[in-house]
Design an enzyme around this catalytic site. Structure first.
Site: not given
Ligand code: NAP
Length: 676
Positions: A258, A297
């Site tokens: 997602e 999101c």
């Molecule tokens: P993100 O930076 O992609 O991080 C998402 C998750 O991935 C976090 O738990 C992050 O952990 C983890 N992560 C990052 N790099 C990783 C790696 N190399 N290995 C394992 N885990 C890793 O996204 P975000 O900033 O938290 O969230 C914002 C984004 O999420 C927005 O673009 C939004 O649209 C999207 N979103 C989508 C939905 C949906 O249901 N479609 C819902 C909510 C948000 P860390 O925090 O420790 O880096």
């Protein structure tokens, strides 16, 4: 102020942050409030613990056992949620934001638990769909069944919903019978940790069913295999990185994603300023822009209005945004809190700069915005942009500013509106405010394939509508393309992502044994007494009685017609009936046959059968003419406990004529007492 050590919950114990820990700052003050991460965590050991301890215990339970467990968990969290609200202010969330996260998460667990009790069996095997007849005589058939994966569900979650984000995945996973390792986003993991502590302290989940990683995942993903699932929520870039890891690809690890989404809301061509629909549209847009400071999101990123309504739409949304007080989320008067961090704030400002290459800012002035006394907090004003040439634009359709930002654009006609909505290349949700069924159908046909959810609203539905931005546990959440190509929730559908669907082929006796459900064609068990005299627990699957025959006469048909008023010509007029391609002449009413069938198989005295609650899959297979004799075969097909006192017995009923040809078949549902 003391720095909160955010622990991981690994192999049944709490592990403090150590080497590799990262600081976490308050969204409101900018102060460091917590730290999380420990490079020395035994990631492979956590997977083993889940696979060897959590999985077997969960799989030994039935769907109903797991559903009861989830309900108990939801009740427990509901009693202790205040401490989660208290912590969540530092994420920038207002109380109403936290209600969406915390109460929304708990509500999701309740709904999934209730779906498990009502729509899944009290069994370990879930049957998906009807049997397929693979042979002429029915001695070889096929069925699809789902059983839990023997691995681990790894949930990697986004920062914006530290509680809902965990619970909306955890509930379907546990209902499926699969243990989970949750990895919340570091920025808000202290709220998730508090929720996991509540769960662990309750003792409701078996050991190994839930573990949590605060901080990085180390080499966790390198140890995943074909029985594991990764369910990821976050940005497109992280999704791409994780899903293309060699180990994930090599082992075909299921990867549900997602990710970001350029959601649109369309003002229908039938809506004009001054109407309730116009006001509704403006209200929903403003709400979606400002709830969680736009960090949702599903938030509306593109506002698509008829070209002639663009001016009034901008004016009306701006009026509402001007009333949105931004500030300390702890204050009652605050309508919009902070973004989760200054890094996130800067990311939004960078994205706004990109949007401004194609659109003008018409509301909001981020350069001259501060919240008094909280200069280091991650605050931004709501920002509304206008893109005058959406056909030539590219960045307004592909740049997600994950904050209180949205862009208005005009459309010429409905096809143009659909085209603009679809330029997001796949979104989680598109909404349309319209009172026109024709508009709704055209949007469904033109845009359905590009959006995981279409949300239609108008004056007739607005008082009860659930909101553009709310994913509901009953409905699927996810979207194609840019939105990640994944799907979650949707009731039982969301549970099946953690199970393997297997085609089972064999004879009906084998299929009955596999599914604990009598399949037509399987051996019949002799009834020890009339089945209506036997308690729920005494009834055996396959137990069958055959009734005596009953002759159907012309007088019966006429009596039934006069009594009920059903004088349809097929029952009353020989010539007209014979002219009908389905009937040889006058025939018995189908409902007369059902009534006679009940008369043949019912045991009249009070007993354990409490009520007839319905019929399923009724088919009339061959007409019954005056002079025919019908008889009934009644078989216990399936039993499902409903509460402490009674359960549902599903009977297979087959009516045959004097030549043993089937004339009708159906499933009869009754509630039968455990004791009488
Ligand atoms: P993100 O930076 O992609 O991080 C998402 C998750 O991935 C976090 O738990 C992050 O952990 C983890 N992560 C990052 N790099 C990783 C790696 N190399 N290995 C394992 N885990 C890793 O996204 P975000 O900033 O938290 O969230 C914002 C984004 O999420 C927005 O673009 C939004 O649209 C999207 N979103 C989508 C939905 C949906 O249901 N479609 C819902 C909510 C948000 P860390 O925090 O420790 O880096």
């Amino acid at each position: 102020m003391a720095i909160l050590p955010v622990h991981s919950f690994a192999k049944g114990g709490w592990v403090a942050p150590a080497a590799g820990a990262r600081p976490i700052r308050s969204a409101v003050t900018g102060d460091t409030i917590a730290e999380a991460g420990n490079d020395a965590l035994d990631f492979a050991g956590m997977l083993d613990f889940a696979r060897e301890t959590g999985g077997p215990t969960l799989r030994a339970m039935t769907f109903h056992d797991r559903a009861r467990m989830l309900k108990a968990l939801a009740l427990h969290l509901g009693e202790h949620k205040q401490q989660l609200y208290d912590l969540a202010y530092d994420t920038g969330a207002t109380l109403s934001d936290s209600k969406i996260d915390i109460d929304g998460g708990i509500g999701t667990v309740f709904v999934i638990a209730s779906k498990g009790r009502r729509e899944m069996p009290d069994d370990q095997v879930y049957v998906d769909g009807d049997p397929e007849m693979l042979s002429r005589n029915g001695t070889f058939q096929g069925l699809h069944v789902c059983t839990p994966l023997h691995g681990v569900a790894v949930h990697v979650n986004a920062f914006n919903f530290p509680v809902w984000g965990m619970l909306e995945k955890l509930a379907p996973t546990l209902l499926a019978g699969v243990p989970a390792i949750v990895k919340p986003a570091t920025a808000t993991c202290y709220v998730t940790e508090a929720c996991v502590r509540l769960i662990a302290q309750s003792g409701i989940l078996p050991d190994g069913a839930l573990q949590m990683i605060a901080g990085g995942t180390g080499d966790l993903l390198d140890h995943l295999g074909g029985q594991d699932v990764v369910s990821f929520t976050g940005s497109q870039n992280t999704a791409l990185k994780l899903r293309s890891a060699p180990n994930i690809l090599k082992n075909s690890v299921r990867f549900v994603a997602e990710q970001d989404s350029l959601n649109a809301s369309i003002l229908g061509p039938d809506v004009v300023p001054g109407s309730p629909e116009f006001d509704l549209f403006v209200k929903e847009v403003q709400r979606e822009m400002t709830v969680k400071a736009g960090q949702k999101c599903t938030a509306i990123r593109r506002i698509i209005a008829p070209a002639e309504q663009v001016g009034p739409v901008i004016a009306a949304i701006s009026r509402r945004l001007a009333k949105t007080t931004v500030g300390d989320p702890r204050r009652d008067a605050t309508r919009m809190g902070a973004l989760v961090s200054n890094a996130q704030k800067n990311d939004v400002l960078d994205k706004v700069a990109i949007l401004r290459s194609e659109a003008d800012m018409v509301f909001g002035d981020p350069e001259n915005f501060t919240v008094e006394g909280l200069q280091d907090g991650a605050f931004l004003p709501p920002m509304l942009l206008h893109c005058a040439e959406p056909d030539r634009a590219r960045r307004v359709h592909d740049t997600e500013a994950f904050g209180p930002v949205s862009t208005v654009m005009g459309y010429r006609d409905l096809d143009h509106a659909i085209d603009l909505a679809n330029r997001g290349q796949g979104s989680l949700v598109a909404s349309v405010v319209t009172a026109s069924g024709d508009v709704a159908r055209a949007v469904t046909l033109g845009a359905g394939a590009f959006h995981g959810r279409l949300y239609f609203n108008n004056a007739a539905s607005m008082s009860e509508a659930t909101g553009h931005g709310s994913p509901l546990p009953h409905m699927v959440h996810g979207g194609p393309g840019r939105a990640g190509g994944g799907e979650e929730l949707g009731g039982v559908r969301g549970v099946l992502h953690y199970m393997q669907r297997t085609a089972i082929q064999g004879g009906p006796d084998i299929l009955s044994a596999v599914t604990n459900t009598w399949q037509p064609g399987a051996a019949e068990g002799a009834a020890k007494a009339h089945p209506f005299t036997r308690n729920f627990n005494e009834l055996a699957i396959g137990e069958t009685i055959h009734t005596a025959p009953r002759k159907v006469t012309l007088e019966d048909i006429e009596h039934f017609a006069a009594f009920t008023g059903d004088r349809f010509y097929a029952h009353m007029d020989e010539d007209a009936a014979a002219a009908n391609p389905f009937f040889p002449g006058r025939v018995a009413h189908g409902y007369l046959l059902l009534s006679f069938a009940a008369g043949l198989f019912v045991e009249p005295a009070p007993g354990p059968v409490l009520a007839n609650t319905g019929l399923d899959n009724l088919r009339f297979l061959k007409p019954v003419v005056p002079g025919d004799s019908i008889k009934v075969r009644l078989t216990v097909r399936k039993k499902t406990p409903r509460n402490e006192d009674y359960g549902e017995v599903r009977w297979h009923v087959r009516l045959t004529n004097q030549d043993d040809e089937a004339v009708a078949e159906y499933e009869l549902l009754t509630m039968v007492a455990f004791e009488s």
